[in-house]
Design an enzyme around this catalytic site. Structure first.
Site, mmCIF file in Angstrom:
data_model
loop_
_atom_site.group_PDB
_atom_site.id
_atom_site.type_symbol
_atom_site.label_atom_id
_atom_site.label_comp_id
_atom_site.label_asym_id
_atom_site.label_seq_id
_atom_site.Cartn_x
_atom_site.Cartn_y
_atom_site.Cartn_z
ATOM 1 N N ASP A 149 94.363 39.099 56.326
ATOM 2 C CA ASP A 149 93.646 38.888 57.589
ATOM 3 C C ASP A 149 92.341 39.670 57.654
ATOM 4 O OD1 ASP A 149 94.697 41.413 57.760
ATOM 5 O OD2 ASP A 149 95.416 41.205 59.823
ATOM 6 N N GLU A 204 106.649 39.092 65.575
ATOM 7 C CA GLU A 204 105.979 39.771 64.477
ATOM 8 C C GLU A 204 106.775 39.733 63.182
ATOM 9 O OE1 GLU A 204 102.954 41.172 64.562
ATOM 10 O OE2 GLU A 204 102.707 40.487 66.614
ATOM 11 N N THR A 229 98.790 46.033 56.252
ATOM 12 C CA THR A 229 99.464 46.020 57.542
ATOM 13 C C THR A 229 100.845 46.612 57.335
ATOM 14 O OG1 THR A 229 98.276 44.077 58.324
ATOM 15 C CG2 THR A 229 100.368 44.556 59.376
#
Length: 413
Positions: free
Chosen positions: A219, A201, A224
């Protein structure tokens, strides 16, 4: 959580076995006519589980009457013998009891973590298996039983006897570190799992540096942020900020709760810009907010995936594979991948071979990732999880070496 460009992940909000180690016995075994000797007799032995007094060392003691028996039930079990130093193994004789393995692997390892098959069968019929003309070097010898021959009981070995050249003198290797037979409930193994996720990640093993991370990675899920990529578009970021505000009213993120509720389910930043990014980074310096993030990770992803993995009879590697799938695809995605895998393989709890099932699960995981262009790079599976599986490291024992996006990583302890 931050990923390299074009390697975006999907997040959705979801709702020990005993071991015995004994000291070696001082037993001398004479050489045979072929200049080989028994190298396993009386050496320290360890098993994933034991049935009463039928402990691991009963499998390689001087008696042919005593035996090792695992706990009853389906799933993978193993018994391992420490030969003391790296030795050459040319022959092994296994004497099975009435509860024997239909599928098993005879393996060697220099470090107790990465294993190489000397012999594999899916058609075990019990009795004595005299395996000759073997060729392998290792400090550790292991019988990995993956599938029972009978519907009840576990596995029983009355004798495990290995032969090797009398004069072999190869350098010793350090044994693997940590609890060998535990799952991710073990604190050290959970830490390894978190580091493995972080390597994919955030391209680092230091997952604690990611509390303050936040960006829009394009995305379609808005912002995020945090240690497992909580997003403004999939409810979990909203849940984290709501819990933080519940426990610490008046924090710097509290005023953004109405906006987070409004953008949930979309990629919009409406009501969040321009101050939300700075506010998240400020909050991330608060140890209390860090604890909230960790609790959310465990509540939404780690604990539920562990429950499913334990119910399926998976050891630490399988537990990690489920957790990583939940982090990337959400719990619903994990369940979909699991269902697809079960179309071609049975779980250990269903009496299936764990190695075969995990291979099917990883195949299904790769197929799921490739349904999205953002997941076209599947190295977190193929050069990490699949690599551990090929090495038969079902217990996620260190040392671990792998690659993600071409970058090498290593966990020593």
């Amino acid at each position: 959580m931050r990923i390299r460009p074009h390697h975006v992940r999907t997040v959705a909000l979801g709702v020990g076995l005993a071991a015995v180690l004994c000291a070696p016995l001082a037993i001398s075994v004479a050489a045979g006519a072929d200049n080989t000797v028994v190298i396993s007799r009386g050496r320290p032995a360890l098993a994933t589980s034991n049935l009463g007094s039928e402990i691991a060392t009963r499998a390689n003691d001087a008696s042919t009457v005593t035996r090792w028996s695992s706990a009853a039930g389906p799933g993978t079990q193993w018994v391992r013998i420490d030969l003391g130093s790296v030795k050459r193994i040319e022959r092994v004789r296994l004497s099975w009891g009435s509860t024997y393995a239909r599928s098993y692997r005879l393996q060697v390892s220099s470090d107790g973590s990465n294993w190489t098959d000397l012999y594999t069968t899916w058609a075990g019929n019990g009795g004595a298996d005299d395996l000759k003309k073997l060729s392998g070097n290792g400090r550790f010898l292991r019988v990995l039983a993956t599938q029972r021959a009978r519907a009840t009981g576990g596995y029983t070995l009355a004798d495990v006897r290995a032969w090797g050249p009398q004069s072999t003198a190869l350098p010793a290797a350090a044994p693997a570190t940590g609890s060998l037979v535990s799952g991710l409930e073990d604190t050290r193994k959970k830490e390894r799992a978190l580091e493995l996720v972080s390597s994919a990640e955030n391209s680092t093993l230091s997952w604690r540096r990611s509390f303050s991370y936040i960006e829009d990675i394009g995305d379609g899920r808005g912002y995020t942020a945090g240690i497992v990529g909580f997003t403004s578009g999939t409810s979990d970021m909203l849940a984290v900020v709501a819990e933080y505000t519940k426990r610490k009213p008046g924090n710097v993120l509290a005023k953004y709760l109405p906006a987070l509720r409004a953008v949930d389910g979309s990629d919009s930043h409406a009501g969040l810009d321009p101050g939300y990014v700075t506010a998240w980074r400020t909050a991330a310096r608060d140890p209390f907010f860090q604890r909230v993030q960790e609790a959310a990770r465990d509540t939404y992803y780690f604990n539920p995936s562990m429950r499913v993995a334990r119910a399926d009879g998976l050891r630490a590697l399988g537990q990690f594979a489920y957790f990583d799938a939940a982090v990337v695809h959400g719990l619903s995605g994990l369940r979909t991948i699991r269902a697809n895998a079960m179309r071609t393989a049975r779980t250990p709890a269903q009496g299936g071979d764990e190695m075969g099932y995990l291979n099917a699960f990883l195949n299904a995981r790769v197929a799921e990732m490739r349904t999205e262009a953002a997941h076209e790079d599947v190295s977190r599976i193929e050069t990490a999880q699949r690599l551990f599986l090929r090495r038969s490291n079902l217990d996620l024992t260190a040392p671990l070496t792998w690659q993600v996006y071409g970058d090498p990583y290593r966990i020593v302890r």
